[in-house]
Design a protein around this motif. Structure first.
Motif, PDB file in Angstrom:
ATOM      1  N   ASP A 195       0.843  -1.195   0.000  1.00 54.95           N
ATOM      2  CA  ASP A 195       0.000   0.000   0.000  1.00 54.95           C
ATOM      3  C   ASP A 195       0.873   1.238   0.000  1.00 54.95           C
ATOM      4  OD1 ASP A 195      -3.040  -0.731   0.548  1.00 54.95           O
ATOM      5  OD2 ASP A 195      -1.807  -2.152   1.658  1.00 54.95           O
ATOM      6  N   GLY A 196       0.263   2.352  -0.341  1.00 57.53           N
ATOM      7  CA  GLY A 196       0.982   3.614  -0.391  1.00 57.53           C
ATOM      8  C   GLY A 196       0.614   4.545   0.747  1.00 57.53           C
ATOM      9  N   VAL A 250       4.476  11.594   1.096  1.00 55.38           N
ATOM     10  CA  VAL A 250       4.763  10.469   0.213  1.00 55.38           C
ATOM     11  C   VAL A 250       6.104   9.855   0.594  1.00 55.38           C
ATOM     12  CG1 VAL A 250       3.413  11.391  -1.692  1.00 55.38           C
ATOM     13  CG2 VAL A 250       5.842  11.949  -1.526  1.00 55.38           C
ATOM     14  N   SER A 299      -3.705   1.209  -3.302  1.00 52.02           N
ATOM     15  CA  SER A 299      -3.723   2.473  -2.550  1.00 52.02           C
ATOM     16  C   SER A 299      -2.549   3.385  -2.875  1.00 52.02           C
ATOM     17  CB  SER A 299      -3.748   2.182  -1.051  1.00 52.02           C
ATOM     18  OG  SER A 299      -4.821   1.341  -0.714  1.00 52.02           O
ATOM     19  N   ASN A 300      -2.336   3.674  -4.148  1.00 49.09           N
ATOM     20  CA  ASN A 300      -1.299   4.618  -4.566  1.00 49.09           C
ATOM     21  C   ASN A 300       0.107   4.188  -4.151  1.00 49.09           C
ATOM     22  OD1 ASN A 300      -3.128   6.564  -5.750  1.00 49.09           O
ATOM     23  ND2 ASN A 300      -3.717   7.093  -3.652  1.00 49.09           N
ATOM     24  N   MET A 336       3.915   3.377  -3.994  1.00 48.19           N
ATOM     25  CA  MET A 336       5.029   4.078  -4.636  1.00 48.19           C
ATOM     26  C   MET A 336       6.325   3.376  -4.270  1.00 48.19           C
ATOM     27  SD  MET A 336       4.018   7.995  -3.638  1.00 48.19           S
ATOM     28  CE  MET A 336       2.418   8.693  -4.079  1.00 48.19           C
ATOM     29  N   ASN A 392      -6.232  -0.611  -8.357  1.00 47.46           N
ATOM     30  CA  ASN A 392      -7.054   0.597  -8.460  1.00 47.46           C
ATOM     31  C   ASN A 392      -6.415   1.593  -9.428  1.00 47.46           C
ATOM     32  OD1 ASN A 392      -5.168   2.305  -7.024  1.00 47.46           O
ATOM     33  ND2 ASN A 392      -5.887   1.387  -5.126  1.00 47.46           N
ATOM     34  N   ASP A 393      -7.145   2.623  -9.751  1.00 45.03           N
ATOM     35  CA  ASP A 393      -6.668   3.604 -10.721  1.00 45.03           C
ATOM     36  C   ASP A 393      -5.447   4.363 -10.216  1.00 45.03           C
ATOM     37  OD1 ASP A 393      -8.522   3.154 -12.810  1.00 45.03           O
ATOM     38  OD2 ASP A 393     -10.059   4.274 -11.719  1.00 45.03           O
ATOM     39  N   GLY A 394      -5.410   4.644  -8.919  1.00 45.89           N
ATOM     40  CA  GLY A 394      -4.284   5.393  -8.379  1.00 45.89           C
ATOM     41  C   GLY A 394      -2.969   4.661  -8.553  1.00 45.89           C
ATOM     42  N   VAL A 395      -2.948   3.384  -8.242  1.00 47.51           N
ATOM     43  CA  VAL A 395      -1.706   2.639  -8.357  1.00 47.51           C
ATOM     44  C   VAL A 395      -1.365   2.369  -9.824  1.00 47.51           C
ATOM     45  CG1 VAL A 395      -2.648   0.284  -8.177  1.00 47.51           C
ATOM     46  CG2 VAL A 395      -0.387   0.783  -7.270  1.00 47.51           C
ATOM     47  N   ASN A 440       0.256   5.492 -11.018  1.00 48.59           N
ATOM     48  CA  ASN A 440       1.633   5.557 -10.524  1.00 48.59           C
ATOM     49  C   ASN A 440       2.561   4.685 -11.366  1.00 48.59           C
ATOM     50  OD1 ASN A 440       0.882   7.296  -8.512  1.00 48.59           O
ATOM     51  ND2 ASN A 440       1.051   5.809  -6.843  1.00 48.59           N
TER      52      ASN A 440
END
Length: 424
Positions: A288-289, A295, A321-322, A324, A345-348, A351
């Motif tokens: 997870d991010g 960040v 969850s984004n 990174m 998900n779209d966020g990850v 990224n």
């Protein structure tokens, strides 16, 4: 004042008086010594010392005793607990407020440096291992949840919901302030852990809430973590809640959930790890991010993961969850044809497209029925398509021809190696 009078067991009985509360609030240490003649896999006599509550002064645990954790034992702020090589620590059975765990609060330190020949062993009180041994005879990798685990709290940065600086670790009730973690010191030092084996933990602390084998909450890079083994934990093997600490030479075998779990913008490096999924395991990696605006970028590299055809989960990895960071030099084999490496998900997925989440040098032995390595990589984002092609960083290989993964020889000291789980 309360008096403890111990029944005579074996050679010696000690009566000890001291002030302490009836609940599990860590105020003072309750300590008893009992000599057991037949507590382990041999007939060697070994003293047993019971610990409960808070450790308020520096102390050393020695390898000529076995230490029993009775509920939560907390190394308090400003205190150092030193554990000698070869020392055995056993957690007592119990759930909820009665669950046993060793917790290093923020500002406390643990200096637990074993050796390949004398690892420090955390296990269940029901394990018949005794002084001078590296394993007992009555438990194996399928015995989970018999005690709690080891939790270390630090002052290093985490990305937390609402951009708060600190929060409570999962597995510890909110009114126990020794469960707080997070801060603004990336160099924070919680001590040294080396050649540590943690077995049979993960007891239930609350509804659906189990303790990880090793929990690292906001632990800073001043802390040294190397050669850590987690076997048969109900929840995750090692979970990184933010922080900046580096960790090397990790082995997780037969965990009930995820082997290596990264959360809250953990920003350290995990180098040289082996994951061996068991019959109840879920993911090898769950990544997870950040949860707040801060960040951070992890590095996860040089990992060998062995799947399991029996477990209902048994996935390679889930990026959520984004997330990174970079995942490099991974060798995977023995997984099911339904197992995947997921962007969920779209966020990850975004990224990944923006090179904030990267992969390199994955080598995978394809399961029977899978003919294209790209089929192992699964994008489940609802509106973002990874480009130029999620999975293009991976190569299909035959077992024995891999060029990446962990150096497993460094983990020859482990219980997993002793039981043959590293024979691949």
């Amino acid at each position: 004042m309360k008096k403890l009078t111990l029944a005579i067991i074996g050679l010696l009985s000690i009566t000890l008086t001291g002030c302490f509360k009836d609940d599990d609030t860590p105020i003072v240490i309750e300590e008893t010594t009992i000599y057991n003649e037949n507590g382990g896999g041999n007939t060697e006599t070994c003293p047993t010392i019971t610990k409960a509550g808070g450790i308020a002064l520096n102390e050393t645990w020695t390898n000529d005793n076995i230490y029993i954790l009775d509920r939560k034992v907390v190394v308090q702020d400003g205190v150092t607990l030193t554990i000698e090589p070869g020392t055995i620590i056993k957690g007592r059975a119990g759930q909820g407020s009665l669950s046993s765990a060793l917790i290093v609060a923020r500002g406390g330190k643990i200096m637990a440096e074993g050796t390949p020949d004398q690892p420090i062993i955390f296990t269940s009180e029901s394990d018949n291992i005794t002084c001078g041994e590296t394993s007992g005879t009555n438990l194996d990798e399928n015995n989970r949840g018999l005690w709690g685990g080891l939790l270390i709290m630090g002052y290093a940065p985490c990305s937390l919901s609402g951009d708060v600086e600190e929060t409570q670790i999962e597995g510890i009730p909110a009114d126990d302030t020794f469960g707080l973690y997070g801060g603004n010191d990336p160099e924070d030092n919680s001590g040294r852990l080396q050649y540590i084996s943690i077995r049979h933990g993960g007891t239930l602390i609350g509804d659906g809430n189990e303790i990880n084998g090793l929990t690292l909450g906001g632990v800073g890079r001043g802390t040294f973590i190397d050669n850590i083994e987690i076997v048969a934990n109900v929840d995750d093997g090692v979970e990184f809640f933010g922080g900046t600490v580096d960790a090397s030479n990790l082995l997780v075998w037969a965990q009930g959930d995820d082997a290596l779990d990264i959360d809250q913008a953990y920003s350290g490096t995990i180098d040289n790890a082996v994951v061996i999924l068991g019959d109840s395991s879920d993911h090898a990696f769950e990544i997870d991010g950040p949860e707040g605006s801060a960040v951070g970028s992890f590095t996860l590299q040089n990992v060998t993961m062995k799947g399991n055809a029996i477990t209902a989960g048994g996935e390679y990895a889930d990026y959520r969850s984004n997330a990174m960071g970079a995942t490099n030099n991974i060798f995977a084999f023995n997984f099911k044809d339904s197992s995947d490496i997921e962007l969920d998900n779209d966020g990850v997925a975004a990224n990944y497209n923006n090179d904030i989440l990267t992969f390199s040098n994955w080598e995978i032995v394809l399961p029977t029925g899978v003919t294209d390595v790209l089929d192992v990589f699964n994008n489940t984002a609802s509106g973002t398509t990874p480009t130029p092609g999620y999975g293009s960083e991976a190569t299909a290989v035959n077992f024995g021809s891999q060029t990446v993964g962990a150096n497993t020889s460094t983990l020859g000291w482990t219980y997993a190696s002793e039981l043959g789980a590293l024979d691949f």
